[in-house]
Design an enzyme around this catalytic site. Structure first.
Site, mmCIF file in Angstrom:
data_model
loop_
_atom_site.group_PDB
_atom_site.id
_atom_site.type_symbol
_atom_site.label_atom_id
_atom_site.label_comp_id
_atom_site.label_asym_id
_atom_site.label_seq_id
_atom_site.Cartn_x
_atom_site.Cartn_y
_atom_site.Cartn_z
ATOM 1 N N ASP A 13 0.888 -1.123 -0.074
ATOM 2 C CA ASP A 13 -0.148 -0.011 0.044
ATOM 3 C C ASP A 13 0.793 1.443 -0.066
ATOM 4 O OD1 ASP A 13 -2.324 -1.598 0.388
ATOM 5 O OD2 ASP A 13 -2.016 -1.813 2.534
ATOM 6 N N HIS A 41 -4.141 -1.830 -6.234
ATOM 7 C CA HIS A 41 -3.466 -0.484 -6.589
ATOM 8 C C HIS A 41 -4.394 0.620 -7.172
ATOM 9 C CE1 HIS A 41 0.287 -3.571 -7.785
ATOM 10 N NE2 HIS A 41 -0.200 -3.384 -6.407
HETATM 11 P P1 GDP Z 1 -0.606 0.294 -3.948
HETATM 12 O O1 GDP Z 1 -1.423 -0.864 -3.437
HETATM 13 O O2 GDP Z 1 1.034 0.072 -3.422
HETATM 14 O O3 GDP Z 1 -0.605 0.701 -5.172
HETATM 15 O O4 GDP Z 1 -0.963 1.472 -2.863
HETATM 16 P P2 GDP Z 1 -2.993 1.753 -2.522
HETATM 17 O O5 GDP Z 1 -3.330 1.889 -3.846
HETATM 18 O O6 GDP Z 1 -3.173 0.402 -1.812
HETATM 19 O O7 GDP Z 1 -2.858 3.053 -1.432
HETATM 20 C C1 GDP Z 1 -2.153 4.134 -1.822
HETATM 21 C C2 GDP Z 1 -3.187 5.357 -1.758
HETATM 22 O O8 GDP Z 1 -2.683 6.470 -1.563
HETATM 23 C C3 GDP Z 1 -4.192 5.390 -2.914
HETATM 24 O O9 GDP Z 1 -5.278 5.729 -2.077
HETATM 25 C C4 GDP Z 1 -3.817 6.251 -3.684
HETATM 26 O O10 GDP Z 1 -4.619 7.032 -4.396
HETATM 27 C C5 GDP Z 1 -3.288 7.355 -2.387
HETATM 28 N N1 GDP Z 1 -1.913 8.075 -2.793
HETATM 29 C C6 GDP Z 1 -0.816 7.749 -3.729
HETATM 30 N N2 GDP Z 1 0.269 8.597 -3.454
HETATM 31 C C7 GDP Z 1 -0.254 9.659 -3.031
HETATM 32 C C8 GDP Z 1 0.003 10.897 -2.459
HETATM 33 O O11 GDP Z 1 1.302 11.106 -2.789
HETATM 34 N N3 GDP Z 1 -0.562 11.544 -1.779
HETATM 35 C C9 GDP Z 1 -1.960 11.312 -1.117
HETATM 36 N N4 GDP Z 1 -2.583 12.055 -0.567
HETATM 37 N N5 GDP Z 1 -2.207 10.167 -1.600
HETATM 38 C C10 GDP Z 1 -1.526 9.308 -2.650
#
Ligand code: GDP
Length: 429
Positions: A13, A41
């Site tokens: 995440d 993701h």
């Molecule tokens: P992944 O599984 O590694 O792709 O991560 P997830 O999607 O589960 O979680 C990342 C969350 O953080 C998602 O809701 C993204 O939209 C959000 N996100 C990613 N980068 C940023 C950022 O730089 N700032 C903010 N506020 N949210 C972010």
């Protein structure tokens, strides 16, 4: 051309989907090499907001070929649902831009059920599985008790194979768990529905990737979860059931000849962890609640509240080592804007000693975090796109992390949108 792996450094995440979506602009092929539909993701781009579970995050880029490698847990039912859902929002998905390895093993209808039955049996001792059937699937794969996607092209042999597996699996379902057995009719229905639908995408992706490498195409390997969930190096048994690390990428992708030239490790500006297991720097009470709310830390797949804490440098250094990362993309820096001072876990204390190296999993339960504080910046940095526009304290936080983990932070993400990012090419060594 160069190949790159985009991997999680911590518990998952970290924002891999968001970074892969951004980086795919420079790559011809994107391959998911492990894990299954338990991923979530999150990607926000011109098409809207998506939580991708099995589809590689390059699916939004015209011209990029997306591959599901042999290392993934291929769940035909969920994959087809996802293809339909994403397509319905204007994204073009065809056998031209999505290729499924004929050597990917199929997650069978009973795997999800077995995941649920086992978590129920464990009660309070459960692992916190996403109940997508991933652990039963990989156990069966390594016992050679599932079928390969390519077998769908040989219906007579496939039915014989499935009948054998059905007889074997019903022993566990009925005798161990006392649940209703599966039937061949049920399997036929599964074959006729989702399996038929995904068939056009199945091909020899090994040959495709081999030719891509030969033709000088660039490949991006997309991981699911992070270093600490790696089956071999992670916080076993609270790991996932496969290898999340970059070194596994060419194997799980099905192109063992590909060299990885660059490993981009994703680190979130603070820590989060989903499910059970040791999480040394966990913040509880109102402090934890405030961070969870600020970061919107609820599972993309399950909606479960994530456990939160300050950036854990002990775990992060270990994660970097496991991934052999070359550079870091730091995500969600904007989330910390509300804090007066920024906590960082710099070491663990265990039985009176100070630990800086990530310990053996059994010891984690008795470790306590050593917390230091950095100055907060107390102003909104959401959407900031340049290093110079960041407040001094935010720059100092980034530089502090770089020094502590010994790697350059080449991307800083300040929002979930594709372009809310600071490129720091100058930081690259
Ligand atoms: P992944 O599984 O590694 O792709 O991560 P997830 O999607 O589960 O979680 C990342 C969350 O953080 C998602 O809701 C993204 O939209 C959000 N996100 C990613 N980068 C940023 C950022 O730089 N700032 C903010 N506020 N949210 C972010």
């Amino acid at each position: 051309m160069s190949n790159c792996a985009v991997v999680g450094i911590n518990w998952g995440d970290e924002g891999k989907g968001r970074m892969v979506d951004l980086l795919t602009a420079d790559y011809d092929v994107v391959v998911r090499y492990q894990g299954g539909g338990n991923a979530g993701h999150t990607v926000i781009n011109d098409y809207g907001k998506f939580a991708l579970h099995l589809l590689p995050s390059g699916i939004f880029r015209p011209g990029v070929v997306n591959v599901l490698g042999n290392g993934v847990a291929l769940d035909p039912e969920n994959l087809w649902k996802e293809i339909e859902e994403v397509s319905s929002r204007g994204v073009k998905i065809s056998p031209e831009n999505l290729k499924i390895s004929d050597r990917a093993s199929l997650l069978l209808p009973w795997h999800r059920m077995l995941d649920e039955l086992e978590e129920k049996r464990l009660g309070d001792r459960k692992y916190g599985s996403t109940k997508q059937g991933i652990a039963p699937f990989y156990s069966d794969k390594y016992q050679k008790k599932t079928v390969l996607a390519g077998e769908l092209f040989y219906p007579a042999e496939l039915r014989e194979h499935l009948a054998e597996l059905l007889e074997w699996k019903n022993l566990t379902i009925e005798r161990v768990y006392g649940a209703e057995p599966f039937t061949m009719e049920g399997l036929e229905a599964w074959l006729d529905s989702c399996c038929e639908k995904i068939k056009p995408f199945i091909c020899d992706t090994r040959a495709f990737l081999r030719d891509s490498v030969k033709d000088g195409k660039s490949i991006l390997f997309e991981a699911q979860l992070g270093s600490l969930r790696d089956l071999d190096g992670g916080i076993y048994p609270f790991t996932t059931s496969t290898n999340t690390i970059a070194a596994f990428a060419p194997v799980g992708a099905g192109c063992p000849s590909a060299d990885i030239d660059r490993v981009v490790g994703i680190v979130k500006a603070y820590s989060t962890c989903v499910g059970a297991g040791p999480f040394v720097c966990e913040m509880s009470g109102p402090e934890g609640e405030a961070l969870r709310e600020a970061g919107g830390e609820y599972g993309a797949k399950t909606g479960r509240p994530r456990r939160v804490g300050p950036l854990d440098l002990v775990a992060t250094r270990y994660g970097v080592e496991l991934q052999d990362a070359d550079e870091i993309a730091l995500t969600k820096l904007d989330v910390l804007s509300y804090m007066d001072r920024i906590p960082v876990c710099t070491a663990y204390k265990e039985g009176g000693r100070m630990i800086k190296d990530f310990p053996f999993p059994t010891l984690l339960e008795s470790c306590r975090p050593v917390i230091e504080y950095l100055e907060g910046w107390k102003c909104d940095i959401a959407g900031v796109k340049s290093w110079d526009a960041l407040p001094r304290q935010a720059r100092e936080y980034v530089e502090y992390i770089e020094k502590a983990i010994g790697l350059p932070i080449t991307y800083i993400s300040t929002g979930p949108e594709r372009d809310s990012v600071i490129f720091r090419k100058e930081a690259r060594r």
